[in-house]
Scaffold this motif. Structure first.
Motif, short mmCIF file in Angstrom:
data_model
loop_
_atom_site.label_atom_id
_atom_site.label_comp_id
_atom_site.label_asym_id
_atom_site.label_seq_id
_atom_site.Cartn_x
_atom_site.Cartn_y
_atom_site.Cartn_z
N TRP A 136 -6.96 -5.98 -6.92
CA TRP A 136 -5.55 -5.77 -6.57
C TRP A 136 -5.22 -6.14 -5.11
CZ3 TRP A 136 -2.84 -5.29 -10.78
CH2 TRP A 136 -3.41 -4.69 -11.90
N PRO A 137 -5.25 -7.43 -4.77
CA PRO A 137 -4.90 -7.83 -3.40
C PRO A 137 -3.46 -7.51 -3.04
CG PRO A 137 -5.12 -9.75 -4.83
CD PRO A 137 -5.66 -8.58 -5.60
N GLY A 138 -2.59 -7.40 -4.05
CA GLY A 138 -1.20 -7.00 -3.79
C GLY A 138 -1.02 -5.50 -3.79
N ASN A 139 -2.14 -4.77 -3.98
CA ASN A 139 -2.17 -3.31 -3.91
C ASN A 139 -1.27 -2.63 -4.95
OD1 ASN A 139 -4.09 -2.85 -1.64
ND2 ASN A 139 -2.63 -4.20 -0.61
N THR A 199 0.81 -1.22 0.00
CA THR A 199 0.00 0.00 0.00
C THR A 199 0.84 1.27 0.00
OG1 THR A 199 -0.20 -0.26 2.40
CG2 THR A 199 -2.06 -0.99 1.06
N GLY A 200 2.17 1.15 0.14
CA GLY A 200 3.04 2.32 0.03
C GLY A 200 3.47 2.89 1.37
N LYS A 201 3.66 2.03 2.36
CA LYS A 201 4.04 2.51 3.70
C LYS A 201 5.43 3.15 3.68
CE LYS A 201 3.10 -1.53 5.64
NZ LYS A 201 2.34 -2.23 4.58
N GLU A 202 6.37 2.56 2.95
CA GLU A 202 7.70 3.16 2.88
C GLU A 202 7.66 4.51 2.17
OE1 GLU A 202 12.08 2.35 0.84
OE2 GLU A 202 10.82 0.62 1.34
N LEU A 203 6.84 4.63 1.15
CA LEU A 203 6.70 5.89 0.43
C LEU A 203 6.18 6.99 1.36
CD1 LEU A 203 7.20 6.63 -2.56
CD2 LEU A 203 4.74 6.40 -2.91
N THR A 232 -1.02 7.22 14.57
CA THR A 232 -1.23 6.09 13.66
C THR A 232 -1.82 6.60 12.34
OG1 THR A 232 -1.63 4.58 15.50
CG2 THR A 232 -2.39 3.88 13.33
N VAL A 233 -1.23 6.16 11.25
CA VAL A 233 -1.73 6.49 9.92
C VAL A 233 -2.10 5.18 9.24
CG1 VAL A 233 -1.24 7.56 7.69
CG2 VAL A 233 -0.23 8.51 9.78
N SER A 234 -3.37 5.04 8.87
CA SER A 234 -3.84 3.83 8.20
C SER A 234 -3.89 4.08 6.70
CB SER A 234 -5.23 3.45 8.71
OG SER A 234 -5.18 3.12 10.08
N LEU A 235 -3.19 3.24 5.95
CA LEU A 235 -3.13 3.42 4.49
C LEU A 235 -4.20 2.56 3.83
CD1 LEU A 235 0.71 3.46 3.86
CD2 LEU A 235 -0.82 5.29 4.53
N PRO A 236 -5.01 3.16 2.96
CA PRO A 236 -6.09 2.41 2.32
C PRO A 236 -5.57 1.44 1.28
CG PRO A 236 -5.94 4.61 1.39
CD PRO A 236 -4.94 4.56 2.51
N PRO A 237 -6.18 0.26 1.18
CA PRO A 237 -5.81 -0.66 0.08
C PRO A 237 -6.29 -0.08 -1.24
CG PRO A 237 -7.70 -1.50 1.29
CD PRO A 237 -7.22 -0.31 2.05
N LEU A 238 -5.71 -0.57 -2.33
CA LEU A 238 -6.01 -0.01 -3.64
C LEU A 238 -7.47 -0.21 -4.03
CD1 LEU A 238 -4.76 1.50 -5.98
CD2 LEU A 238 -4.04 -0.67 -6.97
N ARG A 239 -8.11 -1.28 -3.56
CA ARG A 239 -9.51 -1.53 -3.90
C ARG A 239 -10.44 -0.47 -3.31
NH1 ARG A 239 -7.74 -5.33 -0.45
NH2 ARG A 239 -8.57 -5.26 1.69
#
Length: 449
Positions: free
Chosen positions: A356-359, A177-181, A310-317
Motif C-alpha cells: 500500500w504505497p498510497g497508504n 496516512t491520515g494527517k487531516e484525520l 511533531t507527530v509522525s504518522l506510520p505508513p500502512l505497511r
C-alpha cells in the motif's frame, strides 16, 4: 472568545468618555477612547475592532457619517449608538444603516454589558457564516482513527496528550496516512472543539490566491475583489486552522505566515489594519522539512516555530495488523446503499501482504472499487486489482524482497501506470495520491512516459 474583544468608544464629552472607558475596561474589553469621529476613523482604518460605540451628536463628523464609514470598511463590525432622548429618530435611522442597537444617555451599565455580549456573539456568527460552507469540512463529523496496533495506538496517546494545549503541531507522514484525520481529532478533543476547524490544502491553491484565502482582502484590493472577504485565519479565530502540505508554500507566503505564528496578527490584502486572531495552527507535510530548510526551500525560522510538537504518522505497511479493521470499516461505509459484501480469507491475506504505497487512501479507494465492481456478496482474489492479486507484488516467486523500498514503489507506480494506460490522473487516483505527488515521484524515479 478567549482573547479580549477590541472596542472603540467615541464621544466628545470628556467626563462621560473617561468614566465609560474605565467601566468598559473593567468589563474585560480592550478599549480605545476617541473624542471625535475623525480620530475614531483613523484608528479603525489601522486596526480591527469587534465593536464600535459612538455618539450620534458629534461635531464635524456625526455618528451617522461615522457609522457609514465603519460599515464600508468591515460589515461584520458591530456598532452600538449612544443617543439622547431627543434624538431617538436618529438612532432608529442608524439601525436601518446597520447599527446593532442603541442605548440612551446616561446608560445603565448592566444593560450595556448585556448588549455588548449579544453584539459580540452576532459578530462572531457573521464572521463564521460569510464563507463557512466552503471553508469548514465535516465540522460535525467525529473523526475516527481506525486501528489497535502499536503504531496507531501511539498516535492515539499522542493526540490525547497534546489536544488540551494550544501548542503548534506538525504532522509528518507519507501521502494518504491520515494527517487531516489526526488534525481533526486533535481539534475535537481540545477546548476549541465548539469553534471552527478550517482545512487548507496549500498545494491546491495558486500562490496569487493563497494570501487572499488565508488573510482575506478588502474591496478593490485587486482586479475581481468586488467585496470584502474574510480570511481563513479570521474564520478559525478561537478554533483551529489545519495547513496541509505546508511544504508547498512559496518563500514569500512563508514570510507572511511567520508573522502570524509569531504575533497572532494578520493584515487583509489591500488593507493596513492589523487584525488579532487566536487560532491554533496544525501543519502537515509529506516532505522532510529539515532537508527543505537545508536546500533553501523552506525558511529556517518558520520551521523552528512550527516544529514545537511533531507527530509522525506510520505508513500502512508498518501497521499491517490494522488492515483488516480498515477494510471492514470501509466496507460498512460503502455498502450502506448496496447489498452486504465481505472479503474472502484468501483476498484478505493478499490485501494484508500488499504494501500500500498510497497508504490508507489507496486502501479506501480500492475497497470502494471492489464494492462497486465485484459480483455477488463475496470479494475473492480474482476481484482484486492485478497489482494486489496473488503473490505480493513486493516479493518475487521465492518469497524474497524485490529490493529497496524505492525500488518497490517505482515498480508499483509503473504497474499502475501500465494498468491505466499511462493516464496519470487515473493512476494517481488508483494510488491514492495527488496528481502533483505523482508528478514528483515520476521526476524522482526518472520515469519518462
Amino acid at each position: 472568545m478567549s482573547k479580549k474583544p477590541n472596542l472603540i468608544l467615541t464621544d466628545d464629552e470628556d467626563t462621560f468618555r473617561n468614566i465609560m472607558t474605565k467601566e468598559l475596561s473593567r468589563m474585560g474589553y480592550n478599549v480605545v477612547s476617541c473624542a471625535s469621529g475623525a480620530e475614531a476613523l483613523k484608528n479603525i482604518e489601522e486596526r480591527d475592532f469587534d465593536i464600535v460605540i459612538l455618539d450620534i451628536n458629534m461635531p464635524v463628523m456625526n455618528g451617522i457619517e461615522l457609522l457609514k464609514k465603519v460599515k464600508a470598511l468591515d460589515s461584520t463590525t458591530e456598532v452600538i449608538v449612544l443617543t439622547g432622548q431627543g434624538t431617538i429618530e436618529n438612532a432608529v435611522q442608524a439601525i436601518k444603516l446597520g447599527a446593532y442597537d442603541y442605548v440612551t444617555k446616561p446608560c445603565r451599565l448592566t444593560e450595556l454589558q448585556i448588549l455588548l455580549q449579544k453584539a459580540l456573539e452576532k459578530r462572531q456568527l457573521n464572521k463564521e457564516n460569510v464563507h463557512l460552507k466552503r471553508l469548514v469540512k465535516d465540522a460535525q463529523k467525529t473523526p475516527l482513527l481506525i486501528g489497535n496496533g502499536a503504531a496507531i495506538t501511539a498516535v492515539h496517546k499522542m493526540v490525547e496528550k497534546i489536544a488540551a494545549s494550544d501548542a503548534i503541531v506538525l504532522l509528518q507522514g507519507e501521502s494518504g496516512t491520515g494527517k487531516e484525520l489526526v488534525a481533526q481529532s486533535i481539534h475535537q478533543h481540545s477546548p476549541r472543539a465548539n469553534r471552527p476547524c478550517v482545512v487548507v490544502n496549500c498545494a491546491t491553491l495558486q500562490e496569487t490566491l493563497l494570501e487572499s484565502e488565508l488573510f482575506g482582502h478588502v474591496k478593490g484590493a485587486f482586479t475581481g475583489a468586488t467585496e470584502l472577504r474574510v480570511g481563513l485565519f479570521e474564520i478559525a479565530d478561537g478554533g483551529t486552522i489545519f495547513l496541509d502540505e505546508i511544504g508547498e508554500l512559496s518563500v514569500n507566503t512563508q514570510a507572511k505566515l511567520l508573522r502570524v505564528v509569531q504575533s497572532g496578527e494578520i493584515r487583509r490584502v489591500g488593507d493596513n489594519r492589523i487584525i488579532t486572531v487566536d487560532t491554533r495552527i496544525i501543519a502537515a507535510t509529506n516532505k522532510n522539512l529539515a532537508a527543505e530548510v537545508k536546500n533553501g526551500r523552506f525558511r529556517e525560522d518558520l520551521y523552528f516555530r512550527l516544529n514545537v510538537i511533531t507527530v509522525s504518522l506510520p505508513p500502512l505497511r508498518e501497521r499491517r495488523e490494522d488492515i483488516p479493521l480498515l477494510i471492514d470499516h470501509f466496507l460498512r461505509n460503502f455498502c450502506r446503499k448496496r447489498e452486504k459484501k465481505h472479503v474472502l480469507p484468501e483476498a484478505l491475506t493478499a490485501m494484508t501482504r500488499y504494501s500500500w504505497p498510497g497508504n490508507v487512501r489507496e486502501l479506501e479507494n480500492t475497497v470502494e472499487r471492489l464494492v462497486v465492481l465485484a459480483e455477488g456478496e463475496d470479494i475473492s482474489v480474482d476481484d482484486l486489482p492485478e497489482n494486489i492479486r496473488g503473490i505480493s507484488p513486493f516479493r518475487n516467486a521465492a518469497g524474497c524482497p524485490e529490493g529497496t523500498l524505492s525500488d518497490v514503489e517505482k515498480k508499483h507506480i509503473l504497474r499502475v501506470l501500465h494498468e491505466k494506460q499511462c493516464n496519470k490522473t487515473l493512476a494517481a487516483e488508483a494510488l491514492g495520491i495527488s496528481l502533483k505527488t505523482l508528478y514528483n515521484k515520476l521526476k524522482v524515479y526518472h520515469i519518462d512516459l
